[in-house]
Design an enzyme around this catalytic site. Structure first.
Site, PDB file in Angstrom:
ATOM      1  N   GLY A  46      33.822  41.902   3.384  1.00  0.00           N
ATOM      2  CA  GLY A  46      34.619  40.682   3.453  1.00  0.00           C
ATOM      3  C   GLY A  46      33.828  39.503   2.936  1.00  0.00           C
ATOM      4  CD  GLN A  51      30.503  34.738   4.119  1.00  0.00           C
ATOM      5  OE1 GLN A  51      31.574  35.306   3.986  1.00  0.00           O
ATOM      6  NE2 GLN A  51      29.376  35.406   4.325  1.00  0.00           N
ATOM      7  CB  CYS A  91      26.890  37.888   8.281  1.00  0.00           C
ATOM      8  SG  CYS A  91      27.684  36.480   7.481  1.00  0.00           S
ATOM      9  CG  LEU A  92      27.892  39.718   2.339  1.00  0.00           C
ATOM     10  CD1 LEU A  92      29.016  39.516   1.341  1.00  0.00           C
ATOM     11  CD2 LEU A  92      26.899  40.768   1.840  1.00  0.00           C
ATOM     12  CG  HIS A 133      32.417  38.476  10.291  1.00  0.00           C
ATOM     13  ND1 HIS A 133      31.191  38.832  10.817  1.00  0.00           N
ATOM     14  CD2 HIS A 133      32.134  37.883   9.099  1.00  0.00           C
ATOM     15  CE1 HIS A 133      30.228  38.462   9.986  1.00  0.00           C
ATOM     16  NE2 HIS A 133      30.773  37.884   8.927  1.00  0.00           N
ATOM     17  CD  GLU A 134      34.851  37.863   6.237  1.00  0.00           C
ATOM     18  OE1 GLU A 134      34.354  36.765   5.955  1.00  0.00           O
ATOM     19  OE2 GLU A 134      34.206  38.935   6.201  1.00  0.00           O
ATOM     20  CG  HIS A 137      32.161  33.318   7.610  1.00  0.00           C
ATOM     21  ND1 HIS A 137      30.868  32.848   7.722  1.00  0.00           N
ATOM     22  CD2 HIS A 137      32.067  34.665   7.475  1.00  0.00           C
ATOM     23  CE1 HIS A 137      30.023  33.886   7.663  1.00  0.00           C
ATOM     24  NE2 HIS A 137      30.723  35.002   7.512  1.00  0.00           N
TER      25      HIS A 137
HETATM   26  O1  GNR Z   1      29.833  43.152   4.802  1.00  0.00           O
HETATM   27  C1  GNR Z   1      30.045  42.827   5.974  1.00  0.00           C
HETATM   28  N1  GNR Z   1      30.004  43.780   6.946  1.00  0.00           N
HETATM   29  C2  GNR Z   1      30.404  43.558   8.255  1.00  0.00           C
HETATM   30  C3  GNR Z   1      30.074  44.501   9.212  1.00  0.00           C
HETATM   31  C4  GNR Z   1      30.466  44.334  10.515  1.00  0.00           C
HETATM   32  C5  GNR Z   1      31.213  43.244  10.885  1.00  0.00           C
HETATM   33  C6  GNR Z   1      31.547  42.283   9.950  1.00  0.00           C
HETATM   34  C7  GNR Z   1      31.154  42.438   8.635  1.00  0.00           C
HETATM   35  S1  GNR Z   1      31.603  41.252   7.453  1.00  0.00           S
HETATM   36  C8  GNR Z   1      30.291  41.414   6.315  1.00  0.00           C
HETATM   37  C9  GNR Z   1      30.541  40.556   5.092  1.00  0.00           C
HETATM   38  C10 GNR Z   1      30.504  39.106   5.491  1.00  0.00           C
HETATM   39  O2  GNR Z   1      29.500  38.516   5.792  1.00  0.00           O
HETATM   40  N2  GNR Z   1      31.646  38.492   5.574  1.00  0.00           N
HETATM   41  O3  GNR Z   1      31.694  37.208   5.973  1.00  0.00           O
HETATM   42 NI    NI Z   2      29.947  36.950   7.231  1.00  0.00          NI
END
Ligand code: GNR
Ligand code: NI
Length: 178
Positions: A46, A51, A91-92, A133-134, A137
């Site tokens: 995601g 980001q 998270c990236l 999670h997104e 952000h």
């Molecule tokens: O790549 C991602 N893997 C992930 C693994 C577990 C829970 C959430 C994520 S999202 C993350 C990519 C990202 O940072 N999205 O904002």
């Molecule tokens: Ni993230």
């Protein structure tokens, strides 16, 4: 298409809140395609516009194994939550760190597609966790906000140190740096 630069914690720009999108034009389509390309290149499941320093409510997702089922969600809103689930998140924007976070397993959510048509859908498991999670952000929130201050501060310090070293390595490669 362009690979966008992903901000890293503890960059304050990750605390920006995304504004609702009201204009569904070609520019928005371009941004969504760039985000998908950036997400695939970074091997993420995601990516939220915040980001990549774009404070708008746009996210891209692909939780499929073959990475061939892209989702583009504009102005996503969760309106029903059910059952708890604990998931090891990454998270990236927090490269190299993984922590358990409690989320909802089942969600009902609404969103607009890239053409401005509203949809209602539901998700569970990984997709549900990813959407939560997104959306975090888009509200300036990161998964590390759910862990202890001590752990979070240590992660910030390690990422900063790592990136400082990266800068030094890059400098070394320039024969006559200023
Ligand atoms: O790549 C991602 N893997 C992930 C693994 C577990 C829970 C959430 C994520 S999202 C993350 C990519 C990202 O940072 N999205 O904002
Ligand atoms: Ni993230």
């Amino acid at each position: 298409m362009t690979i966008l630069n992903i901000l890293h914690f503890p960059d304050n720009k990750l605390r920006q809140k995304g504004a609702n999108i009201e204009i569904f034009d070609e520019k928005l389509k371009e941004i969504a395609q760039d985000m998908l390309q950036t997400m695939y290149e970074a091997k993420g499941i995601g990516l939220a516009a915040v980001q990549v320093n774009l404070p708008i409510r746009l996210i891209t997702i692909d939780v499929s194994e073959k990475r061939d089922q892209p989702l583009i969600l504009v102005n996503p809103v969760i309106f029903k939550r059910d059952e708890k689930i604990t998931f090891e998140e990454g998270c990236l924007s927090v490269p190299g760190f993984y922590e358990k976070v409690e989320r909802y397993n089942k969600i009902d959510y609404s969103f607009f597609d890239i053409d401005g048509v509203e949809h209602i859908s539901n998700a569970d498991g990984l997709l549900s966790v990813c959407i939560q999670h997104e959306i975090d952000h888009l509200d300036g929130k990161l998964f590390v906000d759910y862990i202890s201050n001590m752990k979070r501060d240590r992660i910030a310090k390690k990422i900063k140190k790592h990136e400082l070293q990266g800068t030094v390595e890059q400098r070394k490669k320039v024969p006559y740096s200023i």
